[in-house]
Design a protein around this motif. Structure first.
Motif, mmCIF file in Angstrom:
data_model
loop_
_atom_site.group_PDB
_atom_site.id
_atom_site.type_symbol
_atom_site.label_atom_id
_atom_site.label_comp_id
_atom_site.label_asym_id
_atom_site.label_seq_id
_atom_site.Cartn_x
_atom_site.Cartn_y
_atom_site.Cartn_z
ATOM 1 N N TYR A 70 0.860 -1.233 -0.019
ATOM 2 C CA TYR A 70 -0.089 0.009 0.106
ATOM 3 C C TYR A 70 0.723 1.240 -0.011
ATOM 4 O O TYR A 70 0.634 2.012 -0.577
ATOM 5 N N LEU A 71 1.750 1.276 0.970
ATOM 6 C CA LEU A 71 2.771 2.462 0.772
ATOM 7 C C LEU A 71 3.613 2.582 -0.309
ATOM 8 O O LEU A 71 3.693 3.786 -0.738
ATOM 9 N N ILE A 72 4.068 1.786 -0.900
ATOM 10 C CA ILE A 72 4.742 1.782 -2.180
ATOM 11 C C ILE A 72 4.071 2.415 -3.281
ATOM 12 O O ILE A 72 4.356 3.302 -4.120
ATOM 13 N N LYS A 73 2.528 1.801 -3.324
ATOM 14 C CA LYS A 73 1.875 2.295 -4.457
ATOM 15 C C LYS A 73 1.544 3.748 -3.993
ATOM 16 O O LYS A 73 1.531 4.521 -5.130
ATOM 17 N N HIS A 74 1.344 4.108 -3.121
ATOM 18 C CA HIS A 74 0.815 5.632 -2.862
ATOM 19 C C HIS A 74 1.909 6.751 -2.475
ATOM 20 O O HIS A 74 1.701 7.684 -2.609
ATOM 21 N N CYS A 75 3.118 5.934 -2.276
ATOM 22 C CA CYS A 75 4.362 6.758 -2.025
ATOM 23 C C CYS A 75 5.173 7.107 -3.496
ATOM 24 O O CYS A 75 6.208 7.513 -3.355
ATOM 25 N N SER A 76 4.832 6.567 -4.141
ATOM 26 C CA SER A 76 5.469 6.411 -5.674
ATOM 27 C C SER A 76 5.455 7.692 -6.304
ATOM 28 O O SER A 76 6.371 7.928 -7.393
ATOM 29 N N THR A 77 4.796 8.630 -6.100
ATOM 30 C CA THR A 77 4.591 10.017 -6.521
ATOM 31 C C THR A 77 4.907 11.085 -5.721
ATOM 32 O O THR A 77 4.473 10.701 -4.438
ATOM 33 N N VAL A 78 4.895 12.180 -6.202
ATOM 34 C CA VAL A 78 5.264 13.282 -5.199
ATOM 35 C C VAL A 78 3.821 13.513 -4.315
ATOM 36 O O VAL A 78 3.936 13.908 -3.286
ATOM 37 N N GLU A 79 2.868 13.713 -5.116
ATOM 38 C CA GLU A 79 1.682 14.019 -4.579
ATOM 39 C C GLU A 79 1.272 12.830 -3.523
ATOM 40 O O GLU A 79 0.678 13.193 -2.477
ATOM 41 N N GLY A 80 1.287 11.649 -3.927
ATOM 42 C CA GLY A 80 1.083 10.518 -2.968
ATOM 43 C C GLY A 80 1.589 10.603 -2.062
ATOM 44 O O GLY A 80 1.354 10.358 -0.872
ATOM 45 N N PHE A 81 3.005 10.960 -1.800
ATOM 46 C CA PHE A 81 4.146 10.693 -0.756
ATOM 47 C C PHE A 81 3.645 11.979 0.018
ATOM 48 O O PHE A 81 3.693 11.684 1.591
ATOM 49 N N LYS A 82 3.474 13.234 -0.400
ATOM 50 C CA LYS A 82 2.895 14.185 0.488
ATOM 51 C C LYS A 82 1.412 13.789 1.345
ATOM 52 O O LYS A 82 1.372 14.208 2.336
ATOM 53 N N GLU A 83 0.680 13.316 0.437
ATOM 54 C CA GLU A 83 -0.638 13.016 0.971
ATOM 55 C C GLU A 83 -0.676 11.756 2.250
ATOM 56 O O GLU A 83 -1.397 11.806 3.178
ATOM 57 N N THR A 84 0.354 10.856 1.796
ATOM 58 C CA THR A 84 0.456 9.760 2.651
ATOM 59 C C THR A 84 1.286 9.908 4.053
ATOM 60 O O THR A 84 0.837 9.478 5.112
#
Length: 362
Positions: free
Chosen positions: A331-345
């Protein structure tokens, strides 16, 4: 009391289907025993793989190709991956013997339904080894993915059957095997012609076993049927088994013993696994920020430490610590693979690994 994980109901349905499949297969009064076994094992495998997808955070819904944010629906419900699509996701390699065995029964089900009712017993005789492998593979996947406490061995009984036949009875069985409808016989032959010899010979594709009545004194701790590992045999015993194997196979399978925390990760290894899968630096600070923002587990000294998101985290009572699932790492790999996803997570700005490496060099 902790909530049951989201995948539990799907897994329970899978196990119920598998038990029903075995019960129907072993029922001599069932006129369509083999067909029933194939249909219910099809459902058992489908629900088992779906339970794995739910646990691991895999989206197994079909999306409209023309509208990326629109789900395909059937009778108002999202359309889920069928067994063949689920199988390809779980075993990408076409030569995998488990996939080959499962694919055989997927295709066989399409041919058997509502046809060949008179050939059910002939199908059992001709494809018994394949059917046994289908069940053994299911048991292996079930226990390896969800633990030994899910084993079918806790639910099924050893069936009573005729262990030996007269020479006349054996010849009658051989003649009966030939009553299999020609189109089904051709189907199996053509299917196997496209497989590697190594796949066909693998016990995970077709399970074959030679049973020998035990003449030794009874061991009070023994069960009615036991398996002996080839690696534990003497040279003389191996020679005997290999001689028997020219006409059949003796198969054993090692089982994992129950281990506390099997498949779970502590925070540091979990954070390292996430960093390995994304282009950004991801450390324990990011990991802690992520689980706090998503309420994956309670804060330290919370009155109810067991109140976790059971798909992602489990509380270990003896050590009073938290362990994280592989599904959470994915889950973390999927959501932290982009800049926006990393910031949101995590609530933090990502830092590229390349920049980090350059700072170390400087």
């Amino acid at each position: 009391m902790a909530r049951p994980p989201r995948w539990q109901a799907t897994l329970d349905a899978s196990v119920e289907e598998a038990c029903l499949a075995v019960r129907l297969y072993n029922d001599s009064a069932e006129s369509r025993a083999f067909e029933s076994f194939v249909v219910h094992m099809h459902l058992a495998w489908l629900y088992l793989l779906h339970a794995e997808f739910i646990r691991d955070g895999v989206d197994y819904r079909y999306w409209d190709k023309n509208y990326k944010r629109r789900l395909l629906k059937v009778d108002g419900e999202p359309k889920m991956w069928e067994l063949e699509r689920s199988m390809r996701e779980r075993w990408p390699g076409e030569a995998d013997p488990i996939r080959a065995n499962l694919a055989l029964f997927i295709r066989l089900r399409n041919r058997l339904e509502h046809r060949h009712a008179h050939a059910d017993e002939a199908l059992i005789l001709n494809l018994a080894g394949h059917a046994h492998a289908l069940l053994v593979n299911y048991e292996a996947e079930l226990t390896e993915q969800f633990g030994e406490n899910q084993s079918l061995a806790l639910r099924l009984r050893l069936p009573i059957f005729v262990g030996t036949f007269t020479p006349q009875g054996e010849q009658a069985l051989r003649r009966f095997r030939k009553t299999l409808p020609s189109d089904i016989r051709s189907f199996v032959t053509q299917y196997e012609s496209g497989l590697d010899e190594a796949t066909i010979s693998d016990s995970r594709y077709e399970f074959r076993i030679r049973v020998v009545v035990e003449l030794a004194p009874k061991d009070p701790d023994a069960i009615a049927m036991q398996f002996t590992r080839y690696s534990e045999m003497s040279d003389e015993e191996r020679k005997t088994v290999e001689e028997l194997g020219r006409r059949g196979q003796v198969i054993t399978r090692d089982r994992k013993q129950p281990v506390s925390g099997l498949g779970r990760l502590m925070p540091k290894p979990a954070a390292a696994a996430v960093q390995a899968g994304i282009p950004f630096v991801f450390n324990l600070n990011h990991f802690t920020a992520a689980w706090k923002r998503q309420a994956v587990r309670p804060l330290k000294d919370a009155p109810d430490p067991h109140h976790t998101n059971s798909d992602f985290c489990e509380y270990d009572e003896p050590t009073k610590s938290y362990r994280y699932t592989k599904a959470y790492v994915k889950y973390l790999i999927k959501h932290c693979s982009t800049v926006e996803g990393f910031k949101e997570t995590t609530g933090m700005l990502p830092r590229a690994k390349v920049a980090e490496a350059q700072n170390l060099v400087e």
